[in-house]
Design a protein around this motif. Structure first.
Motif, mmCIF file in Angstrom:
data_model
loop_
_atom_site.group_PDB
_atom_site.id
_atom_site.type_symbol
_atom_site.label_atom_id
_atom_site.label_comp_id
_atom_site.label_asym_id
_atom_site.label_seq_id
_atom_site.Cartn_x
_atom_site.Cartn_y
_atom_site.Cartn_z
ATOM 1 N N UNK A 137 -23.907 36.357 1.844
ATOM 2 C CA UNK A 137 -23.865 34.894 1.807
ATOM 3 C C UNK A 137 -23.127 34.411 0.569
ATOM 4 N N UNK A 138 -23.381 35.069 -0.563
ATOM 5 C CA UNK A 138 -22.701 34.704 -1.806
ATOM 6 C C UNK A 138 -21.195 34.875 -1.670
ATOM 7 N N UNK A 139 -20.762 35.963 -1.040
ATOM 8 C CA UNK A 139 -19.334 36.204 -0.824
ATOM 9 C C UNK A 139 -18.719 35.105 0.032
ATOM 10 N N UNK A 140 -19.351 34.772 1.136
ATOM 11 C CA UNK A 140 -18.813 33.735 2.013
ATOM 12 C C UNK A 140 -18.735 32.384 1.346
ATOM 13 N N UNK A 141 -19.781 32.012 0.629
ATOM 14 C CA UNK A 141 -19.780 30.710 -0.038
ATOM 15 C C UNK A 141 -18.733 30.658 -1.143
ATOM 16 N N UNK A 142 -18.560 31.780 -1.850
ATOM 17 C CA UNK A 142 -17.536 31.826 -2.895
ATOM 18 C C UNK A 142 -16.148 31.640 -2.307
ATOM 19 N N UNK A 143 -15.830 32.346 -1.230
ATOM 20 C CA UNK A 143 -14.510 32.222 -0.617
ATOM 21 C C UNK A 143 -14.281 30.812 -0.068
ATOM 22 N N UNK A 144 -15.293 30.237 0.555
ATOM 23 C CA UNK A 144 -15.136 28.872 1.076
ATOM 24 C C UNK A 144 -14.914 27.872 -0.053
ATOM 25 N N UNK A 145 -15.597 28.072 -1.172
ATOM 26 C CA UNK A 145 -15.420 27.151 -2.301
ATOM 27 C C UNK A 145 -14.020 27.264 -2.891
ATOM 28 N N UNK A 146 -13.455 28.476 -2.883
ATOM 29 C CA UNK A 146 -12.093 28.649 -3.403
ATOM 30 C C UNK A 146 -11.062 28.083 -2.424
ATOM 31 N N UNK A 147 -11.296 28.214 -1.126
ATOM 32 C CA UNK A 147 -10.388 27.593 -0.138
ATOM 33 C C UNK A 147 -10.366 26.082 -0.297
#
Length: 290
Positions: A7-17
């Motif tokens: 979940x942390x990985x997905x949220x991090x990538x979405x925040x960078x997008x």
């Protein structure tokens, strides 16, 4: 509790997008309202040169076996800095969980006696040692005079993130407490990437996010290592003073960092820091006098 790494990985990538838009990265923008800010997954996959399905599997954390080439391409497309790239790698690659000797908790961090002696010998600069999750493990008298008397606090309160969220006196020390809160949130997230299975870090984040201001900052997914910089402090003895800081990682324990404050030679801040050091020495002398 521990952090859900997928979940942390997905949220991090979405925040960078969400930080990027098509025009900034050379993609056509066909107009119309977007359901989410920033680049779409398809646009990011195009920039990275990977299939949409491959990127979606990464963002959804369906597998944590991605190649270095894919992660490099995604990092370049997202314009990650060196610390963010390291964070991505740690979240997206196989992780060997730390062994907590069957207790479910890590052992308390200990500061070597030699490092404590180094702190005590630094009488002209504020210095302290920070551990995982911004725990303050040791400090000298000048750091206590500048920040807060850590020795009077309960052990769980000797934490920079906890203090900036819960201690109004500590917040008042900083001319810009919001910046300090943002910084410590980013430092805690950096530690989370290095130790995602650490239950103490997970519990700390859960507690800190009860503070609405911290929770809003945490949702940005900013990640930084504590290296160098400056803060402006408001001190009862010398007034407002701006100090630079430098960070030194313990070579045998990268989870411990020595933070030392410095000032330019001949500056007003140097004179103010000398005055604060003299005040600390005077207080110490008076307390030890017969």
């Amino acid at each position: 509790m521990s952090i859900d790494r997928r979940a942390e990985l997905g949220e991090f990538l979405r925040s960078r997008r969400a930080r990027l838009n098509p025009a900034e990265v050379g993609l056509p923008d066909y107009g119309g309202r977007r359901r989410v800010p920033g680049l779409r997954r398809e646009e990011l996959a195009l920039l990275a040169g990977v299939s949409v399905d491959h990127y979606v599997r990464l963002e959804q954390g369906r597998t944590l076996q991605f190649s270095e080439e894919v992660l490099d391409a995604v990092a370049r497309a997202l314009q990650l800095d060196a610390t963010e790239r390291e964070h991505l790698y740690r979240l997206a690659r196989p992780y060997q969980p730390q062994v907590y000797q069957g207790t479910g908790r890590r052992e308390p961090q200990e500061v070597r006696p030699g490092l404590r002696r180094l702190l005590e010998s630094a009488t002209d600069v504020p210095a302290y040692v920070v551990g995982l999750g911004t725990d303050v493990l040791a400090w000298n008298r000048l750091a206590a005079a500048l920040l807060t008397d850590f020795g009077t606090l309960a052990p769980h309160e000797r934490n920079l993130a906890w203090l900036i969220c819960h201690d109004e006196g500590f917040r008042a020390v900083f001319a810009d407490p919001a910046k300090k809160m943002a910084d410590v949130a980013a430092y805690v997230r950096f530690d989370i990437g290095r130790h995602p299975a650490d239950p103490a870090l997970g519990a700390l984040v859960a507690q800190l996010c009860r503070n609405p201001e911290f929770a809003e900052i945490w949702a940005r997914h900013d990640v930084r290592d504590k290296t160098h910089g400056s803060y402006t402090y408001r001190n009862a003895v010398v007034g407002e003073i701006t100090l630079d800081y430098e960070t030194f990682r313990a070579p045998d324990d990268p989870d411990q960092a020595l933070i030392m404050q410095t000032v330019p030679e001949g500056s007003p801040a140097e004179a103010a820091l000398q005055l604060l050091a003299a005040w600390v020495q005077a207080v110490r002398a008076s307390s030890t006098a017969p």
